[in-house]
Design a protein around this motif. Structure first.
Motif, PDB file in Angstrom:
ATOM      1  N   MET A   1      -9.268  12.552   3.452  1.00 37.00           N
ATOM      2  CA  MET A   1      -9.031  13.229   1.945  1.00 37.00           C
ATOM      3  C   MET A   1      -7.420  13.449   1.947  1.00 37.00           C
ATOM      4  O   MET A   1      -6.940  14.073   0.920  1.00 37.00           O
ATOM      5  CB  MET A   1      -9.000  14.586   2.729  1.00 37.00           C
ATOM      6  CG  MET A   1     -10.411  14.752   2.832  1.00 37.00           C
ATOM      7  SD  MET A   1     -11.986  14.989   1.241  1.00 37.00           S
ATOM      8  CE  MET A   1     -11.283  16.284  -0.087  1.00 37.00           C
ATOM      9  N   ILE A   2      -6.973  13.236   2.965  1.00 34.76           N
ATOM     10  CA  ILE A   2      -5.245  13.306   2.947  1.00 34.76           C
ATOM     11  C   ILE A   2      -4.706  11.797   3.651  1.00 34.76           C
ATOM     12  O   ILE A   2      -5.400  11.059   4.497  1.00 34.76           O
ATOM     13  CB  ILE A   2      -4.676  13.778   3.312  1.00 34.76           C
ATOM     14  CG1 ILE A   2      -4.676  14.341   5.600  1.00 34.76           C
ATOM     15  CG2 ILE A   2      -4.909  15.354   3.270  1.00 34.76           C
ATOM     16  CD1 ILE A   2      -4.388  15.116   6.438  1.00 34.76           C
ATOM     17  N   GLU A   3      -2.937  10.812   3.695  1.00 36.73           N
ATOM     18  CA  GLU A   3      -2.695   9.663   3.687  1.00 36.73           C
ATOM     19  C   GLU A   3      -1.781  10.574   4.426  1.00 36.73           C
ATOM     20  O   GLU A   3      -0.753  11.270   4.197  1.00 36.73           O
ATOM     21  CB  GLU A   3      -2.986   9.282   2.924  1.00 36.73           C
ATOM     22  CG  GLU A   3      -2.477   8.909   1.423  1.00 36.73           C
ATOM     23  CD  GLU A   3      -2.394   7.924   0.209  1.00 36.73           C
ATOM     24  OE1 GLU A   3      -2.119   7.305   0.178  1.00 36.73           O
ATOM     25  OE2 GLU A   3      -3.951   8.268   0.236  1.00 36.73           O
ATOM     26  N   ILE A   4      -1.437   9.558   5.301  1.00 38.85           N
ATOM     27  CA  ILE A   4      -0.059   9.230   5.763  1.00 38.85           C
ATOM     28  C   ILE A   4       1.057   8.925   4.277  1.00 38.85           C
ATOM     29  O   ILE A   4       1.604   7.906   4.069  1.00 38.85           O
ATOM     30  CB  ILE A   4       0.440   9.121   7.046  1.00 38.85           C
ATOM     31  CG1 ILE A   4      -0.655   9.434   8.169  1.00 38.85           C
ATOM     32  CG2 ILE A   4       2.137   9.127   6.718  1.00 38.85           C
ATOM     33  CD1 ILE A   4      -0.207   9.282   9.098  1.00 38.85           C
ATOM     34  N   SER A   5       2.189   9.967   3.651  1.00 32.81           N
ATOM     35  CA  SER A   5       3.187   9.409   2.528  1.00 32.81           C
ATOM     36  C   SER A   5       4.278   8.559   3.580  1.00 32.81           C
ATOM     37  O   SER A   5       4.761   8.343   3.148  1.00 32.81           O
ATOM     38  CB  SER A   5       3.481  10.575   1.970  1.00 32.81           C
ATOM     39  OG  SER A   5       4.722  10.447   1.022  1.00 32.81           O
ATOM     40  N   GLY A   6       4.744   9.440   4.311  1.00 28.11           N
ATOM     41  CA  GLY A   6       6.202   8.943   5.005  1.00 28.11           C
ATOM     42  C   GLY A   6       6.219   9.713   6.306  1.00 28.11           C
ATOM     43  O   GLY A   6       5.393  10.315   7.052  1.00 28.11           O
ATOM     44  N   PHE A   7       8.073   9.843   6.205  1.00 33.23           N
ATOM     45  CA  PHE A   7       8.279  10.412   7.786  1.00 33.23           C
ATOM     46  C   PHE A   7       9.646  11.289   7.314  1.00 33.23           C
ATOM     47  O   PHE A   7       9.888  11.110   6.257  1.00 33.23           O
ATOM     48  CB  PHE A   7       9.105   9.895   8.524  1.00 33.23           C
ATOM     49  CG  PHE A   7       6.819   8.649   9.347  1.00 33.23           C
ATOM     50  CD1 PHE A   7       7.038   9.504  10.451  1.00 33.23           C
ATOM     51  CD2 PHE A   7       7.233   7.490   9.290  1.00 33.23           C
ATOM     52  CE1 PHE A   7       5.449   9.208  11.048  1.00 33.23           C
ATOM     53  CE2 PHE A   7       5.974   8.102   9.210  1.00 33.23           C
ATOM     54  CZ  PHE A   7       5.701   7.201   9.812  1.00 33.23           C
ATOM     55  N   VAL A   8       9.829  12.460   7.870  1.00 31.47           N
ATOM     56  CA  VAL A   8      10.818  13.473   7.749  1.00 31.47           C
ATOM     57  C   VAL A   8      12.076  13.912   9.291  1.00 31.47           C
ATOM     58  O   VAL A   8      10.636  13.824   9.407  1.00 31.47           O
ATOM     59  CB  VAL A   8      10.878  15.124   6.921  1.00 31.47           C
ATOM     60  CG1 VAL A   8      10.102  14.824   5.613  1.00 31.47           C
ATOM     61  CG2 VAL A   8       9.687  15.590   7.046  1.00 31.47           C
ATOM     62  N   GLN A   9      12.480  14.138   8.685  1.00 32.93           N
ATOM     63  CA  GLN A   9      13.410  14.391  10.363  1.00 32.93           C
ATOM     64  C   GLN A   9      13.607  15.788  10.714  1.00 32.93           C
ATOM     65  O   GLN A   9      13.415  16.902   9.702  1.00 32.93           O
ATOM     66  CB  GLN A   9      14.688  14.006  10.945  1.00 32.93           C
ATOM     67  CG  GLN A   9      15.303  14.394  12.429  1.00 32.93           C
ATOM     68  CD  GLN A   9      16.877  13.136  11.183  1.00 32.93           C
ATOM     69  OE1 GLN A   9      17.530  12.647  10.655  1.00 32.93           O
ATOM     70  NE2 GLN A   9      17.044  13.338  12.877  1.00 32.93           N
TER      71      GLN A   9
END
Length: 86
Positions: free
Chosen positions: A56-64
């Motif tokens: 239903m969701i996917e990983i979009s990226g990363f944040v610090q």
């Protein structure tokens, strides 16, 4: 796309946040935006993993965040597509 496993009420609340946000959200963003306060971080983590397992969701990226990095998430399905296919 037929949805095999309908969302629980708590999963649906997280999806609502992601659908409304219209941008990637981190776990911290989700916790801070939840209308029902008091959810444990471990509960959010379990729900996010469940949504990932259900595709239903996917990983979009990363944040610090301070010295750590956290994943950000986006919906893999629109609200309309989910509602049609449940």
């Amino acid at each position: 796309m037929m949805v095999k496993n309908p969302l629980s009420d708590n999963e649906y609340q997280i999806m609502e946040l992601l659908w409304r946000a219209n941008k990637p959200l981190s776990k911290r963003d989700i916790i801070d935006s939840m209308p029902v306060k008091g959810w444990k971080e471990s509960s959010i983590y379990i729900l996010i993993n469940s949504l990932l397992d259900k595709k239903m969701i996917e990983i979009s990226g990363f944040v610090q965040s301070h010295t750590n990095y956290g994943r950000t998430f986006i919906p893999s399905i629109t609200k309309e597509a989910y509602l049609i296919n449940i």
